[in-house]
Every structure is written in C-alpha cells, then in structure tokens.
Design a protein around this motif. Structure first.
Motif, short mmCIF file in Angstrom:
data_model
loop_
_atom_site.label_atom_id
_atom_site.label_comp_id
_atom_site.label_asym_id
_atom_site.label_seq_id
_atom_site.Cartn_x
_atom_site.Cartn_y
_atom_site.Cartn_z
N GLY A 12 0.93 -0.77 -0.25
CA GLY A 12 0.02 0.35 0.09
C GLY A 12 0.72 0.99 0.71
N LEU A 15 -0.87 7.61 2.11
CA LEU A 15 -0.39 7.88 3.14
C LEU A 15 0.38 7.10 3.83
CD1 LEU A 15 0.55 11.27 3.98
CD2 LEU A 15 -1.66 10.80 5.45
N SER A 39 -3.52 0.93 -6.86
CA SER A 39 -3.57 1.22 -8.04
C SER A 39 -2.43 2.16 -8.69
CB SER A 39 -4.34 2.91 -7.09
OG SER A 39 -3.35 3.71 -6.93
N ARG A 111 -7.39 13.84 -0.54
CA ARG A 111 -5.56 13.31 -0.69
C ARG A 111 -5.43 12.10 -2.13
NH1 ARG A 111 -6.19 9.69 3.92
NH2 ARG A 111 -5.11 8.66 3.27
N ALA A 133 0.47 -2.98 -8.90
CA ALA A 133 1.04 -3.96 -8.14
C ALA A 133 0.27 -4.68 -7.00
CB ALA A 133 2.57 -4.10 -7.38
N ALA A 167 0.27 -2.11 4.99
CA ALA A 167 -0.42 -0.24 5.02
C ALA A 167 -1.38 0.08 4.31
CB ALA A 167 -0.07 0.77 4.58
N SER A 168 -2.40 -1.03 4.00
CA SER A 168 -3.54 -1.92 2.92
C SER A 168 -4.85 -1.55 3.51
CB SER A 168 -3.33 -2.86 3.02
OG SER A 168 -4.09 -3.35 3.56
N LEU A 173 -4.64 -6.36 4.85
CA LEU A 173 -4.29 -7.58 4.66
C LEU A 173 -3.99 -8.95 5.08
CD1 LEU A 173 -3.52 -8.83 1.27
CD2 LEU A 173 -1.79 -7.92 2.24
N ALA A 191 -21.38 4.42 6.98
CA ALA A 191 -21.07 5.94 6.24
C ALA A 191 -21.59 5.94 5.00
CB ALA A 191 -19.66 5.88 6.20
N ILE A 239 -16.61 18.99 4.75
CA ILE A 239 -15.25 19.25 3.88
C ILE A 239 -15.54 20.33 2.60
CG2 ILE A 239 -13.42 18.43 4.45
CD1 ILE A 239 -14.41 16.22 6.56
N ARG A 297 -19.97 2.22 2.88
CA ARG A 297 -19.02 1.58 4.13
C ARG A 297 -19.72 1.27 5.49
NH1 ARG A 297 -12.97 2.48 4.99
NH2 ARG A 297 -13.30 3.23 3.00
N PRO A 324 -14.87 8.48 12.77
CA PRO A 324 -14.63 10.05 12.16
C PRO A 324 -14.53 10.78 12.64
CG PRO A 324 -16.31 8.47 10.22
CD PRO A 324 -15.73 7.43 11.97
N GLY A 329 -8.63 9.91 12.34
CA GLY A 329 -7.90 8.53 11.21
C GLY A 329 -6.10 8.75 11.21
C1 LIG Z 1 -16.66 7.91 6.68
C2 LIG Z 1 -14.59 7.93 7.01
C3 LIG Z 1 -14.65 9.76 7.18
C4 LIG Z 1 -13.72 9.75 7.77
N1 LIG Z 1 -12.63 10.58 7.79
C5 LIG Z 1 -11.95 11.24 7.85
C6 LIG Z 1 -11.29 12.20 7.84
O1 LIG Z 1 -12.01 13.48 8.22
N2 LIG Z 1 -9.75 12.96 9.25
C7 LIG Z 1 -8.93 11.71 9.05
O2 LIG Z 1 -7.68 11.86 9.89
N3 LIG Z 1 -9.35 10.24 8.76
C8 LIG Z 1 -10.88 10.20 8.39
N4 LIG Z 1 -10.40 8.94 8.35
C9 LIG Z 1 -10.22 8.18 8.84
C10 LIG Z 1 -9.10 7.54 6.85
O3 LIG Z 1 -9.65 8.03 6.13
C11 LIG Z 1 -8.15 6.50 7.63
O4 LIG Z 1 -7.17 6.63 8.77
C12 LIG Z 1 -6.56 6.82 6.62
O5 LIG Z 1 -7.35 6.99 5.43
C13 LIG Z 1 -6.16 5.45 6.15
O6 LIG Z 1 -5.14 6.16 4.85
P1 LIG Z 1 -3.94 4.56 4.75
O7 LIG Z 1 -2.96 4.93 4.06
O8 LIG Z 1 -3.67 3.62 6.60
O9 LIG Z 1 -5.20 3.92 4.52
P2 LIG Z 1 -5.83 4.39 2.67
O10 LIG Z 1 -5.95 5.62 2.51
O11 LIG Z 1 -6.94 3.10 2.61
O12 LIG Z 1 -4.38 3.62 1.67
C14 LIG Z 1 -3.86 1.76 1.67
C15 LIG Z 1 -3.65 1.83 -0.15
O13 LIG Z 1 -3.73 0.43 0.25
C16 LIG Z 1 -3.46 0.08 -1.13
N5 LIG Z 1 -3.64 -0.96 -1.16
C17 LIG Z 1 -5.28 -2.17 -0.56
N6 LIG Z 1 -4.63 -3.50 -0.45
C18 LIG Z 1 -4.00 -3.51 -1.40
C19 LIG Z 1 -2.66 -4.97 -1.94
N7 LIG Z 1 -2.91 -6.04 -1.44
N8 LIG Z 1 -1.93 -4.69 -2.66
C20 LIG Z 1 -1.34 -3.68 -2.87
N9 LIG Z 1 -1.93 -2.16 -2.36
C21 LIG Z 1 -3.48 -2.35 -1.48
C22 LIG Z 1 -4.41 0.21 -1.54
O14 LIG Z 1 -4.90 0.76 -3.22
C23 LIG Z 1 -4.39 2.48 -0.74
O15 LIG Z 1 -3.14 2.91 -2.24
C24 LIG Z 1 -12.42 8.39 7.41
C25 LIG Z 1 -12.31 7.41 7.44
C26 LIG Z 1 -13.96 6.83 7.62
C27 LIG Z 1 -14.28 5.52 7.28
#
Ligand SMILES: Cc1cc2nc3c(=O)[nH]c(=O)nc-3n(C[C@H](O)[C@H](O)[C@H](O)COP(=O)(O)OP(=O)(O)OC[C@H]3O[C@@H](n4cnc5c(N)ncnc54)[C@H](O)[C@@H]3O)c2cc1C
Length: 507
Positions: A12, A15, A39, A111, A133, A167-168, A173, A191, A239, A297, A324, A329
């Motif tokens: 992943g 971020l 992606s 984002r 990948a 970081a998926s 995962l 949501a 937002i 979701r 949220p 998050g």
């Molecule tokens: C309704 C809602 C509202 C929210 N609002 C907020 C907010 O306002 N502020 C805040 O701080 N947080 C908010 N959050 C939480 C926030 O969205 C997450 O905490 C944050 O996006 C997490 O980022 P991440 O990089 O961990 O995961 P993600 O952003 O989900 O990224 C995961 C990545 O992994 C990749 N991936 C997945 N599986 C695989 C695989 N098998 N192989 C390769 N790549 C893979 C995906 O393509 C993706 O790019 C909200 C969450 C929800 C559900």
C-alpha cells in the motif's frame, strides 16, 4: 518465478505506506525499500480533514507545510449545527464552533494529491515504487525472511523481505489473512459519502446579505471549517476541498438510525437525508454529485489483534479504525507510522526486536480500547443534543489539546511514538473522559424519556475562543468541568443510580 529481495516491503502506497517509506529512508538511506501499490493513480478518499496531531505529522515530520499551503485549504476548526422539529431556516439552527480563525495549523486535504506527493517524495528518497502491483498473500516467518506474492498486469513474482509493513488500509491484508481482524460490535456505525459541486458558501455575499446578524456572529471563516450537521444518532461532515468541490457524508449508529431504503440511487437518498436538516438544505439545495464518486461502508470500527511481530508491522487503517468523528484517523496513522519506523530502524541497527514488539502490541491494543472507551462508546446517543454537546465537545477538545496536542509541540516528533492513552499518566484523564461520556449518554437517555432531548437545538449559539496546547487551556477546561457538574446537579441526579434490571414476563 522471479524473486526480488529487499529489506522492507510495504503493502500500500497511500499516506501510511508512503510516509513509512519516506521516514525509513530518512533514518537509514541505505535500506532497500519497496512500495507495492495496487492502484495506478490515487483517487480521492476519505481522510480529508486533518486535526492538530495529524497536521503536525504532515507538516513538521513529513515536511509538507509549503505543499499543503499551496495545494490544500487551511482548516478552520470544527463547527456543529443542531436542529429540531419546527426549525426551517439555517439561522435558527443552534451552533457550536469557533468565533475567530484557529491558531494551530490544520488542513482540509484532497488525498489524491496529498498521497501522490508523499509517494513521490518516498521515491525521490530512494524507495522503489511499483504501481498496479497487488499483493496477493504474505508468508510470515518470525525473525526470518518474509515472502510476498505480487501480481501486476500480466506478471506474478515473489518478494523476499526482512520486514513487511501492512499499509493496505481498510483491506487489512495481514489481519484478514492471519485471522486477527476483529469487528468492533460495540460500535456499529455506517457511512455514506460523495463529493459535490455547488455547495452553498457559508461566508458568501448571499447569506451575508440575507442574514447579517447571523453572518456577523462569527468573525472567522465558517465555510472552511469541518461543518458537522448533527441529529439523534447521526452526524454529517461537510469538508471543502481545494478547487471548489466539497466532500459531504453521513455517519450513523445502526442502532439508532434507519437509513432510507427505496429504489432511488444511493446518492439521491444521501441528499434527501441531508436536506431533512435545515443547514443541510441550505448547503445542498444547488449541489450536484460528482459522477461515480458515491460510497457506502458498513461497520466502520475494527481492530487487529496483533499489530506487530518480528518481521511485520501494521500501520494506519490496516491496524484498526475507531470512528471518523473528530477526524482521528490520521492521528492514529501518525502514531502507528512513527512507531513502526522506530521499530524497523532499531531492528536494522541490531537491537533486540522481541521486547519492542511486545510493547508495540500492548501499547496499540491498549490505545485503541481506551480511546474508544473514553471518547466514542455510545457517543451517538448524545451528540445530537446542543446542551450535552456544549459540555462534551468542550471537554473532549480541551483534554485533547492539553493531553495530546501539547505533546509533539513540547517534546517534538518522538512524542508521536506514544499513542493516545498508552502511557500510565493518561489513566486519570482517560477515566475522566470515560466518565463524562457515560454520564452524558445516561442524561441523553433520560432526556429522551422526558421529551427534552434537543430542547436547545434552536436559536442558541456557542462560539468558542478555542484551546491552545499549553497551560492557558487550564482555566477554560476547568470551566467546562464546572459546567458538567452544574448539569449533574440540575438533572444528572435523576440517573445517578444504576438502571434497574428489567425482568420480562415469564412465558
Ligand atoms: C467515513 C470516513 C471518514 C473519514 N474521515 C476522516 C477525516 O476526516 N480525517 C482523518 O484523519 N481520517 C478520516 N478517516 C480515516 C482515514 O480515511 C484513514 O485513517 C486513512 O485514509 C488511512 O490511510 P491509510 O494509508 O492507512 O489507508 P488507505 O488510505 O486506505 O490506503 C491503503 C492503500 O493500500 C492499497 N492496497 C490495498 N490493498 C493492497 C494490496 N493487496 N496490494 C497493494 N496495495 C494495496 C490501496 O490501493 C490504498 O492505496 C475517515 C474514515 C472513514 C471511513
């Protein structure tokens, strides 16, 4: 099948994954770091509102201040809009929010651009980034080499790594594969969200001319706050994003809200739901959804039983998600990433891993449970009542500033290695938060029984001066505690005794 050998493989590249890669390479530029992102380009995603800790992480740790100032919107705190039957106009909605602009930086982020930037910086720092990948599976070996099975367009290959960082995100995962994933059934939330054009500007000339008194009550900028519409058992975020579109979504407690069913497309039902609130109507009357950008979701809250081992670590949403409301998050992301980077760098420097892994699992599991218990358990039972939120929001915000936001500003980035409520010193604040949250929930139930829930949801305004991450927040926090005590004496006494256990008729 070919095999690539690296030191750290990150599943992943959004971020949490890209930030981990960037910080690992900053700590040890010799590491071979591979980021695998399924992606080929990032689309918009939720996680658009930063709060003070995540903003600190983005700005001072990742170094994105200038980038955010140029490409994102500066956030003006949080605002809440309340309503009750009979309220028609937005000016009648009770309001809680800041009177002036905020003093600690935070941003409303798109984002898709933010994550792309951090991934580019990771690549420039020396990470190998593979887009398109997808990691199919991971074979873990404690203390040994980890194996990943990867698929790209038309090719499968293996990756062998000393460390895997999961970081998926919501895909979770490793937690799914290993059976560690736990749904938080005590917090059944769902949501629905979309992005929109044409959302009404709360600071525009139309509203200023039509409602001058309402407009002048706030000297800051209402439109670039995270505006929350609140109701009984639900809330919605509004937002704004750079470029003019707006992210708007609803979160509801499935025990309290029945989502409108029917043949209409989801986005129409979302708009109708929002427009039942007078502020929602005012904001959304001319709004048009961005095509193909509506999402749903269910069961948002979950956690992984294990967050790290000798050879793997989970970061961001892959490790867990609570709720949220208040945008925690990316705070959780900041803590999990900071600690994961420290764990891997120390391991690579030859320090013993197992004791750190044990502490890691203990700290993050404790943090998740206590955070949920202190702030979110049963929150949706009272957040729709203006008077209860006046007390609860002040206390939540004041304690967040004094206990959490103050830490990185006083101690620097290393403070982000200690997740919220993981240290012994946090026991008393955690107990206080847990107690008033429970009490407000009991009072809300009592108000519902007496028909007084939401009685001040019209024509009240509470404009705060804001908190700061230092001692100056002590007096307003004490005043908020005093408000709570007054509420207890006025009406809380009705629910001081435990609820009687109801015994049903024997069949
Ligand atoms: C309704 C809602 C509202 C929210 N609002 C907020 C907010 O306002 N502020 C805040 O701080 N947080 C908010 N959050 C939480 C926030 O969205 C997450 O905490 C944050 O996006 C997490 O980022 P991440 O990089 O961990 O995961 P993600 O952003 O989900 O990224 C995961 C990545 O992994 C990749 N991936 C997945 N599986 C695989 C695989 N098998 N192989 C390769 N790549 C893979 C995906 O393509 C993706 O790019 C909200 C969450 C929800 C559900």
């Amino acid at each position: 099948m070919r095999t690539e050998a690296v030191d750290v493989a990150i599943v992943g590249g959004s971020l949490s994954g890209s930030a981990t890669a960037l910080l690992l390479l900053r700590g040890n530029p010799g590491l071979r770091v591979l980021v695998l992102e399924k992606s080929t380009a990032f689309s918009r995603r939720v996680g658009e509102s930063t709060v003070e800790v995540s903003a600190y992480f983005l700005a001072r740790v990742l170094g994105l201040t200038a980038f955010n100032n140029e490409t994102q919107l500066s956030k003006q705190g949080m605002r809440f809009w309340f309503s009750r039957p009979g309220v028609e106009e937005l000016v009648e909605c009770s309001e809680i929010g800041g009177r002036y602009l905020t003093r600690i930086p935070a941003w409303q982020v798109d984002r898709s651009t933010l994550d792309e930037e951090v991934l580019t910086r990771a690549r420039n720092a020396g990470a190998t980034v593979l887009r398109g990948a997808k990691v199919r599976s991971v074979r873990l070996a404690a203390g040994g080499r980890q194996w990943l099975r990867v698929e790209t367009d038309g090719e499968s290959f293996n990756v062998e790594a000393r460390w895997v960082v999961d970081a998926s995100g919501f895909t979770t995962l490793l937690a799914r594969q290993e059976g560690w994933l736990r749904s938080n059934r005590e917090h059944p939330t769902t949501a629905c969200w979309a992005r929109w054009s044409g959302v009404t500007d709360l600071d525009g000339s139309d509203l200023t001319m039509r409602y001058p008194e309402w407009s002048q009550a706030c000297c800051g900028i209402r439109a670039t706050a995270t505006n929350h519409l609140v109701g009984d058992g639900w809330w919605a975020w509004v937002i704004p994003l750079k470029g003019g579109e707006t992210s708007v979504g609803v979160v509801f407690d499935q025990r309290r809200v029945r989502w409108p069913a029917g043949p209409e497309p989801l986005v129409h039902r979302l708009k109708s739901f929002l427009c039942a609130h007078p502020m929602g109507r005012a904001l959304m009357q001319d709004a048009e959804p961005v095509a193909g950008d509506v999402h749903w979701r269910a069961n948002l809250a979950y956690w992984s039983d294990r967050m790290a081992g000798d050879g793997f670590v989970l970061v961001g949403d892959a490790a867990g998600f609570i709720d949220p409301l208040y945008s925690p998050g990316m705070d959780w992301l900041s803590f999990t990433v900071s600690r994961a980077v420290d764990l891997i760098l120390r391991s690579e420097a030859g320090e013993p891993v197992v004791p750190r892994v044990d502490r890691h699992n203990g700290d993050f599991t404790r943090s998740y449970r206590r955070w949920f218990d202190a702030v979110y358990r049963d929150k949706y039972s009272w957040l729709g009542d203006f008077e209860l939120m006046q007390v609860g929001f002040r206390l939540d915000l004041g304690l967040y500033y004094i206990g959490v936001v103050s830490q990185p500003f006083q101690l620097g980035p290393k403070a982000l290695q200690n997740p919220v409520f993981s240290l012994p010193a946090s026991r008393i604040p955690q107990w206080i938060m847990r107690t008033y949250n429970r009490r407000l929930s009991r009072m809300a139930d009592d108000r519902r029984r007496r028909g007084t829930f939401g009685r001040a949801n019209a024509r009240h305004r509470d404009l705060l001066m804001g908190f700061l991450p230092d001692r100056s927040s002590g007096p307003p926090l004490l005043r908020a505690l005093a408000r709570w005590l007054v509420l207890e004496v006025r009406e809380g006494w009705r629910t001081w005794l435990p609820e009687p256990v109801r015994v049903g008729p024997v069949a």
